[in-house]
Design a protein around this motif. Structure first.
Motif, PDB file in Angstrom:
ATOM      1  N   LEU A  94       0.830  -1.207   0.000  1.00 20.37           N
ATOM      2  CA  LEU A  94       0.000   0.000   0.000  1.00 20.37           C
ATOM      3  C   LEU A  94       0.864   1.257   0.000  1.00 20.37           C
ATOM      4  O   LEU A  94       0.532   2.248  -0.677  1.00 20.37           O
ATOM      5  CB  LEU A  94      -0.928  -0.005   1.209  1.00 20.37           C
ATOM      6  CG  LEU A  94      -2.072  -1.028   1.156  1.00 20.37           C
ATOM      7  CD1 LEU A  94      -2.796  -1.093   2.494  1.00 20.37           C
ATOM      8  CD2 LEU A  94      -3.055  -0.669   0.046  1.00 20.37           C
ATOM      9  N   ALA A  95       1.963   1.232   0.741  1.00 20.19           N
ATOM     10  CA  ALA A  95       2.873   2.382   0.720  1.00 20.19           C
ATOM     11  C   ALA A  95       3.442   2.590  -0.679  1.00 20.19           C
ATOM     12  O   ALA A  95       3.589   3.735  -1.141  1.00 20.19           O
ATOM     13  CB  ALA A  95       4.008   2.170   1.729  1.00 20.19           C
ATOM     14  N   ALA A  96       3.741   1.490  -1.375  1.00 19.64           N
ATOM     15  CA  ALA A  96       4.259   1.599  -2.742  1.00 19.64           C
ATOM     16  C   ALA A  96       3.217   2.198  -3.688  1.00 19.64           C
ATOM     17  O   ALA A  96       3.536   2.990  -4.572  1.00 19.64           O
ATOM     18  CB  ALA A  96       4.708   0.227  -3.242  1.00 19.64           C
ATOM     19  N   VAL A  97       1.948   1.816  -3.494  1.00 14.13           N
ATOM     20  CA  VAL A  97       0.879   2.395  -4.320  1.00 14.13           C
ATOM     21  C   VAL A  97       0.806   3.905  -4.112  1.00 14.13           C
ATOM     22  O   VAL A  97       0.795   4.689  -5.076  1.00 14.13           O
ATOM     23  CB  VAL A  97      -0.485   1.750  -3.976  1.00 14.13           C
ATOM     24  CG1 VAL A  97      -1.619   2.522  -4.641  1.00 14.13           C
ATOM     25  CG2 VAL A  97      -0.523   0.303  -4.433  1.00 14.13           C
ATOM     26  N   VAL A  98       0.747   4.324  -2.846  1.00 19.09           N
ATOM     27  CA  VAL A  98       0.631   5.745  -2.534  1.00 19.09           C
ATOM     28  C   VAL A  98       1.849   6.514  -3.040  1.00 19.09           C
ATOM     29  O   VAL A  98       1.728   7.575  -3.670  1.00 19.09           O
ATOM     30  CB  VAL A  98       0.455   5.951  -1.017  1.00 19.09           C
ATOM     31  CG1 VAL A  98       0.478   7.436  -0.663  1.00 19.09           C
ATOM     32  CG2 VAL A  98      -0.848   5.321  -0.545  1.00 19.09           C
ATOM     33  N   TYR A  99       3.055   5.958  -2.796  1.00 21.06           N
ATOM     34  CA  TYR A  99       4.264   6.656  -3.236  1.00 21.06           C
ATOM     35  C   TYR A  99       4.372   6.685  -4.760  1.00 21.06           C
ATOM     36  O   TYR A  99       4.758   7.709  -5.342  1.00 21.06           O
ATOM     37  CB  TYR A  99       5.515   5.994  -2.652  1.00 21.06           C
ATOM     38  CG  TYR A  99       6.784   6.677  -3.119  1.00 21.06           C
ATOM     39  CD1 TYR A  99       7.100   7.950  -2.649  1.00 21.06           C
ATOM     40  CD2 TYR A  99       7.630   6.076  -4.039  1.00 21.06           C
ATOM     41  CE1 TYR A  99       8.248   8.596  -3.090  1.00 21.06           C
ATOM     42  CE2 TYR A  99       8.777   6.712  -4.487  1.00 21.06           C
ATOM     43  CZ  TYR A  99       9.078   7.977  -4.006  1.00 21.06           C
ATOM     44  OH  TYR A  99      10.202   8.630  -4.447  1.00 21.06           O
ATOM     45  N   GLY A 100       4.029   5.582  -5.399  1.00 21.72           N
ATOM     46  CA  GLY A 100       4.127   5.522  -6.855  1.00 21.72           C
ATOM     47  C   GLY A 100       3.269   6.577  -7.525  1.00 21.72           C
ATOM     48  O   GLY A 100       3.725   7.291  -8.431  1.00 21.72           O
ATOM     49  N   PHE A 101       2.020   6.713  -7.081  1.00 21.74           N
ATOM     50  CA  PHE A 101       1.146   7.718  -7.684  1.00 21.74           C
ATOM     51  C   PHE A 101       1.549   9.129  -7.273  1.00 21.74           C
ATOM     52  O   PHE A 101       1.428  10.071  -8.074  1.00 21.74           O
ATOM     53  CB  PHE A 101      -0.307   7.434  -7.323  1.00 21.74           C
ATOM     54  CG  PHE A 101      -0.928   6.355  -8.163  1.00 21.74           C
ATOM     55  CD1 PHE A 101      -1.375   6.617  -9.446  1.00 21.74           C
ATOM     56  CD2 PHE A 101      -1.044   5.060  -7.679  1.00 21.74           C
ATOM     57  CE1 PHE A 101      -1.938   5.624 -10.225  1.00 21.74           C
ATOM     58  CE2 PHE A 101      -1.604   4.055  -8.455  1.00 21.74           C
ATOM     59  CZ  PHE A 101      -2.047   4.335  -9.740  1.00 21.74           C
ATOM     60  N   SER A 102       2.027   9.306  -6.044  1.00 27.69           N
ATOM     61  CA  SER A 102       2.507  10.627  -5.623  1.00 27.69           C
ATOM     62  C   SER A 102       3.738  11.033  -6.431  1.00 27.69           C
ATOM     63  O   SER A 102       3.891  12.198  -6.833  1.00 27.69           O
ATOM     64  CB  SER A 102       2.850  10.615  -4.126  1.00 27.69           C
ATOM     65  OG  SER A 102       1.716  10.314  -3.348  1.00 27.69           O
TER      66      SER A 102
END
Length: 501
Positions: free
Chosen positions: A214-222
């Motif tokens: 989930l952190a990777a999802v948030v960071y990737g889109f950010s």
């Protein structure tokens, strides 16, 4: 008096006040710092590259740890997790407000996100297990839904006022007062029903995979919002997110005590609620982004005036959630509220696409924001109630965490995806009209026109996402209203013993 009436907590309505206060603190913290960022940057001297980390650090910790926080609240007890989350959030806010360096501020924001990930699902699951009767549950979720949806806009208003009349540090210090009031209320007024804890051991592999995924999802889109979709880091992180979350799903299907029991998300009505909420938040966060820049850059509003300009959305959301959603949810099937609600919100965005560099606020922005708030409030209330309806008490925390996870991931995607679309449209517009520029003033006007054109294109896409949310709600959600009986309303663990009338 029935047994059910005797079991109702007489303090439940007072408890609702403090549960909603805690939720307001968590939600508005996602935006209250935004307006204060330029002032914090000038004070602490951090670079433009590090500026995004003040926001991203909170989002990463919050989004990445939500499922873990939900499961911990199931294990510890929601009231205990609620109090610990509040105290930790207040301490982290005090640390951030007193920051003397960039690293101290970013670390405090990450700590806020971590405690917020414990607090938010504990608050919603307390609401779920406290209000179990149809009409009362509708009223409670109506108020909670209005605060959850309007909190981001309230954060913009509060951030502007605190920054302009005090200083940026008070956008963090203010949380201490929210938290202390909520802790006092939790100690004196909140009572958790007995027998709802989940004593199973914590699924460590699942926790690691979910948090990192989930952190990777948030960071990737950010990261995509600032560096583009073609950037190697963006691509690598998003691929890693897919791999990690796929591995998480496999692990959850095989372990005895999963972090996220698949029964929570695979039931079609709860799954439909999670997905439609995520899609709706994509459109809502994109709108916040565009209007914040439109009001302050194009219309030259001050931070306070720009924040106050969002009030029609808050008013619309309160009306939709408490006067429409809460009143009709016991009489009307959820999809018959959610579908038109999302469509009304989409209609509000259609009005906002008519923005120009000199549009009157009252003719375009005000009605657009009001309709968006009215539609979102009407849809959010039954969606949040449905997302935790029929789940067994031992899974209430993790089911509540999925609501927040849907919103957090939707917000990250919305900010990145719609910002990219708008930026590309702006660049194309300026390039196409560059030959018409003959004076510096005309060049400045073209920049503003290009920016507004990009916002309009982004808003059309946001409108399309909201229409998709309406389609998802109508197609996937088939449960009746709480007053009726539907097989999908019966929890998996009690279905074998249920009596069909």
């Amino acid at each position: 008096m029935t047994n059910t009436d005797q079991e109702l907590d007489p303090r439940r309505w007072k408890a609702l006040i403090f549960i909603c206060l805690a939720q307001l603190m968590v939600v508005l913290d996602g935006t209250v710092v935004n307006i204060a960022l330029p002032h914090a940057q000038a004070d602490l001297g951090f670079s433009d590259a590090n500026r995004q980390w003040v926001i991203t650090a909170y989002a990463l910790a919050f989004g990445g740890l939500l499922l873990l926080g939900g499961r911990i609240s199931d294990m510890w007890g929601r009231r205990r997790a609620f109090i610990v989350g509040l105290i930790g959030f207040a301490a982290a806010s005090a640390l951030g407000g007193a920051a003397v360096s960039t690293e101290m501020l970013i670390g405090a924001r990450a700590l806020q996100g971590a405690f917020g990930a414990l607090l938010a699902p504990a608050a919603l699951s307390l609401l779920t297990v406290t209000f179990t009767q149809g009409k009362e549950r509708a009223k409670a979720f109506g108020i909670y839904g209005a605060i959850s949806g309007g909190g981001a806009a309230i954060g913009l208003i509060l951030g502007g006022v605190l920054t302009e009349y005090l200083n940026w540090r008070w956008t963090l210090f203010i949380n201490i007062f929210f938290a202390l009031a909520a802790v006092a209320g939790a100690v004196w007024e909140i009572r958790e029903p007995a027998g709802g804890r989940n004593p199973a051991h914590l699924d460590i592999p699942g926790a690691l995979l979910a948090s990192s995924g989930l952190a990777a999802v948030v960071y990737g889109f950010s990261h995509a919002a600032t560096d583009g979709w073609g950037d190697s880091v963006t691509i690598a992180v998003l691929i890693a997110a897919v791999v990690l979350l796929t591995a998480f799903a496999v692990v959850q299907s095989r372990v005895a005590a999963p972090l996220l029991p698949l029964r929570v998300v695979l039931e079609r009505n709860r799954g439909g609620a999670y997905l439609s909420l995520a899609l709706a938040v994509i459109g809502m966060f994109g709108t916040f982004l565009f209007l914040t820049f439109y009001l302050q850059v194009v219309l030259a509003y001050s931070p306070v005036v720009a924040g106050v300009a969002f009030l029609p959305m808050v008013v619309g959301m309160m009306i939709g959630s408490t006067q429409i959603g809460a009143r009709l949810t016991t009489r009307v099937a959820p999809r018959l509220l959610m579908t038109p609600g999302f469509l009304v919100a989409a209609a509000g965005l259609v009005i906002l696409t008519r923005m120009t560099v000199d549009s009157p606020y009252a003719a375009v922005v005000l009605p657009g924001l009001f309709l968006m708030g009215l539609g979102m409030g009407t849809a959010f209330m039954p969606a949040m109630s449905l997302a935790t309806h029929g789940v067994s008490p031992r899974d209430a925390g993790v089911a509540s965490a999925m609501v927040n996870t849907s919103q957090q991931v939707g917000g990250a995607i919305g900010t990145a995806l719609l910002n990219t679309i708008a930026t590309s449209a702006t660049a194309a517009y300026i390039t196409a009209h560059a030959a018409d520029v003959t004076t510096p003033a005309a060049g400045e006007l073209l920049k503003l026109e290009g920016m507004v054109h990009g916002f309009s294109i982004g808003l059309w896409w946001a409108c399309g996402v909201l229409v998709l949310a309406a389609v998802v709600a109508f197609a996937l959600i088939n449960t009746g209203h709480p007053g009726g009986a539907h097989p999908d309303d019966i929890d998996d663990d009690t279905a074998t013993t249920a009596i069909t009338h």
